[in-house]
Write a protein that holds these residues in place. Sequence first.
Motif, PDB file in Angstrom:
ATOM      1  N   ASP A 147      17.763 -39.684  38.301  1.00  0.00           N
ATOM      2  CA  ASP A 147      18.357 -39.790  39.628  1.00  0.00           C
ATOM      3  C   ASP A 147      17.989 -38.556  40.450  1.00  0.00           C
ATOM      4  OD1 ASP A 147      20.016 -39.870  41.788  1.00  0.00           O
ATOM      5  OD2 ASP A 147      21.891 -39.749  40.643  1.00  0.00           O
ATOM      6  N   PRO A 148      17.365 -38.741  41.630  1.00  0.00           N
ATOM      7  CA  PRO A 148      16.998 -37.573  42.446  1.00  0.00           C
ATOM      8  C   PRO A 148      18.215 -36.708  42.789  1.00  0.00           C
ATOM      9  CG  PRO A 148      16.179 -39.613  43.424  1.00  0.00           C
ATOM     10  CD  PRO A 148      17.005 -40.011  42.255  1.00  0.00           C
ATOM     11  N   GLY A 149      19.404 -37.286  42.711  1.00  0.00           N
ATOM     12  CA  GLY A 149      20.632 -36.515  42.963  1.00  0.00           C
ATOM     13  C   GLY A 149      20.822 -35.406  41.948  1.00  0.00           C
TER      14      GLY A 149
ATOM     15  N   LEU B 171      14.760 -35.365  53.106  1.00  0.00           N
ATOM     16  CA  LEU B 171      14.929 -35.045  51.677  1.00  0.00           C
ATOM     17  C   LEU B 171      16.280 -35.536  51.167  1.00  0.00           C
ATOM     18  CD1 LEU B 171      13.403 -31.459  51.458  1.00  0.00           C
ATOM     19  CD2 LEU B 171      12.349 -33.656  50.927  1.00  0.00           C
ATOM     20  N   ARG B 172      17.311 -35.369  51.995  1.00  0.00           N
ATOM     21  CA  ARG B 172      18.621 -35.862  51.589  1.00  0.00           C
ATOM     22  C   ARG B 172      18.601 -37.377  51.450  1.00  0.00           C
ATOM     23  NH1 ARG B 172      23.156 -32.772  51.532  1.00  0.00           N
ATOM     24  NH2 ARG B 172      23.845 -34.378  50.107  1.00  0.00           N
ATOM     25  N   VAL B 173      17.885 -38.024  52.400  1.00  0.00           N
ATOM     26  CA  VAL B 173      17.802 -39.479  52.350  1.00  0.00           C
ATOM     27  C   VAL B 173      17.122 -39.932  51.051  1.00  0.00           C
ATOM     28  CG1 VAL B 173      16.763 -41.495  53.466  1.00  0.00           C
ATOM     29  CG2 VAL B 173      17.899 -39.746  54.847  1.00  0.00           C
ATOM     30  N   LYS B 174      16.147 -39.154  50.604  1.00  0.00           N
ATOM     31  CA  LYS B 174      15.503 -39.472  49.323  1.00  0.00           C
ATOM     32  C   LYS B 174      16.450 -39.259  48.145  1.00  0.00           C
ATOM     33  CE  LYS B 174      10.831 -38.091  50.725  1.00  0.00           C
ATOM     34  NZ  LYS B 174      10.233 -39.439  50.859  1.00  0.00           N
ATOM     35  N   GLY B 175      17.568 -38.604  48.394  1.00  0.00           N
ATOM     36  CA  GLY B 175      18.575 -38.455  47.348  1.00  0.00           C
ATOM     37  C   GLY B 175      18.644 -37.056  46.762  1.00  0.00           C
ATOM     38  N   PHE B 176      17.728 -36.147  47.132  1.00  0.00           N
ATOM     39  CA  PHE B 176      17.760 -34.793  46.573  1.00  0.00           C
ATOM     40  C   PHE B 176      18.965 -34.034  47.101  1.00  0.00           C
ATOM     41  CE2 PHE B 176      13.064 -35.582  46.874  1.00  0.00           C
ATOM     42  CZ  PHE B 176      12.862 -35.708  45.515  1.00  0.00           C
TER      43      PHE B 176
END
Length: 719
Positions: free
Chosen positions: A273-275, A300-305
């Motif tokens: 999970d990129p989170g 980048l946040r939208v990608k989950g990082f």
Amino acid sequence: MTNTASRLLILDDDPLIGETIQAMVQKGGYETRYTDDPAEFFSLLESWQPEFIAIDLIMPQMDGVEVITGLAARQASTKIIISSGADYRVLDAAKRSASEHGLTIIGILSKPYTRQTLLDMLDDNRMPAVSSPNHAKPEALPEPSREDIEQALVNDEFSIVMQPKIHCRDYTLAGFEALSRWNHPQYGFVRPDIFIALAEKYGLIDTLTEQVVSKALLWLKAMPESIDEPAGLEGLSTRLRSIGVSINISARSLQNIGLFDRIASSCLQHGIDPGRIILELTETSAMEDPLTSLDILTRLRVKGFKLSIDDFGTGYSSMKQLVRLPFSEIKIDRSFVMSAKTSQESRSITHAIIELGASLNLTTIAEGIEDAETLEFLREEGCDQAQGFHIAKPLPLAAVNDWILTHAWQCEARRLAELKDLDILDTPQEERFERHARLARRLFDVPFAVISLVAKNRQWFKSGQDLPMRETSRNVSFCTHTIAEDGFMQVPDTFESTQFRDYPMVTDAPFIRFYAGVPLRGPKGQIVGVFCLLDSKPRQLSDSQIERLEAIAELVARELAEGQRGFIDSLTGVLNSSGYDSTARQAVQLARRLNLPTLSLTISLDNLTRINEDFGFDQGNNALAATAKILQEVLRRSDVIGRYSSASFRALLIDNSENQVEEVIRRLRERIQQFNGRSDIYTLQCDIRPLNSGSAANSDRTAEVRHIDGRQAAVVNAS
Ligand code: C2E
Ligand code: CA
Ligand code: CA
């Protein structure tokens, strides 16, 4: 220890001090010279070439700051110890001025000090006798060329080490930061700040970052499986499957969205999970071009990082711009953390950053923690996470598993110790817990709401009378996994879960199909058990239901804390000061999570001494009990009330608007007046004052005095 003596040059206007220092360190294997004359000092600096110098800041002929300027002008590379009886602010300022001049200050000795403090300071900073490659002076080596770095990338010479990060509140593992290492066949270990700068200069940093990421992801994926979960640490692999890794991202890479696309697809490829990936960007790099940054960081946040502002506090960015950027974490620069112990100013800055982070709902993390004292300071300040040599140095991948296991055992020992302190295992049913269990059963319409305390080998149910069992063994406990998750966990349908479907509670009565649990923390911060809902039908809690369950669990946890002997003031029945401190700290944390305002009041019974003198101690005690009773009547059950000193109380009001606070104070005054109207022995003369809002748990007794100044709301005299 070396056999060649290191040299220490002392400049002090007091010969006695000079001689004392000399005597102190000579036995430690140091050669020393002493002078009280700045001119001689500078001449010895040239001719004698000391490794260390110790200077006093305040001298009649010349002040220490001038000496520092002199040293800076000579570009001295000597390691400097500042010694003085001066005020910490002056020492701090001098230290800052010195480092801004490029000088190396290894410590501040505030007089008086012991021989050991001085020797430790010297020994810790001494040049090793035989220079190993990683300690070799950088200038002694040729600077690695572009070809060197290109070759190193091709030959896979860069490796990563992992430095653990822990949660301050219970010391459990939070994750790791991946740091690059380069062991060059000829140059030996090259320092990261050197090769990173070169990789940036030669446009090779993205390739390096990609190698770091791919190594980190491979490791992250394989690590949980590579550790056999021992009995007694059930749930460890659950936790390891959710911990995160921080990756440093160079300012140069920020514009390169392709890099992040590739990182995202690697995550996907490895099923991570990129989170769980925290990209660390320095404040300055994010602020170079705030508008473009906003754009990129949002993507980048939208990608989950997750995004962390690294080295926070060292840049010069505008708060206003910074808070607009979508960061999830603030990492307090290690310069503040490392000096927190000695510098009041660093402590204030650290405090302010933690407050800022909390108010923006960001995770706060401090790095550079080198001793237990600093860790304790951060814990008290409410910092979320910690990283530093005191916890662990960056570890080669081969050493990480051992560290994880050792650390997990230490955490488990701490957890079990707190459970033992609560003294609650195998105790009879208690209405104060049943109350909450009933409420939960009704609110969620479930047959079982249970307080499960997770002991060494078993889970034992404190409430949950209707369950056919009082305990189960730990290896078939859902709750162990909730503890490992470190937060809410639900199993919507146990039949669908390979992990849980064979548990006896599922295959036999009561045939559990649904489980939802929230960890219960003891007053010292350890998770001692879980408050959970069980049902024989599958179901799923909504977000708002989860929030409610968490709120009830919070009350149960408070009940656990209050029940603990020594937390209640026996005279008044409210919490005592340590009970108040720990409960208020927990409540403030909860309120922050739920975004609720908090405010603390201090209520002092100003005429207690008079009552004692005029009517005797029994009446004094009655007056205290009466005050406590009024507080309990007027405040909400969810507020926290404690007797904070012999004649004063504290109350933490949660979720009250300003108007409501005024109303509470008004009602307190009213009740006190009513009491006084009826009393024919003594009257209560109470001062009721708001303290600084939101940090009740941090304010110590002296703060009580400090915060009562003109800026606080007017004193309400309710006599
Ligand atoms: P950083 O991102 O601030 O990393 C933390 C540095 O603090 C690490 O130094 C770590 O070893 C050190 N450290 C951690 N705890 C303590 C402590 O308690 N006391 C002290 N004195 N130091 C502590 P390291 O590994 O030498 O890295 C230096 C810098 O190089 C990093 O600073 C980061 O800016 C950069 N760097 C390292 N690896 C990478 C990478 O893969 N990519 C990029 N772009 N930069 C990297
Ligand atoms: Ca970093
Ligand atoms: Ca940093």
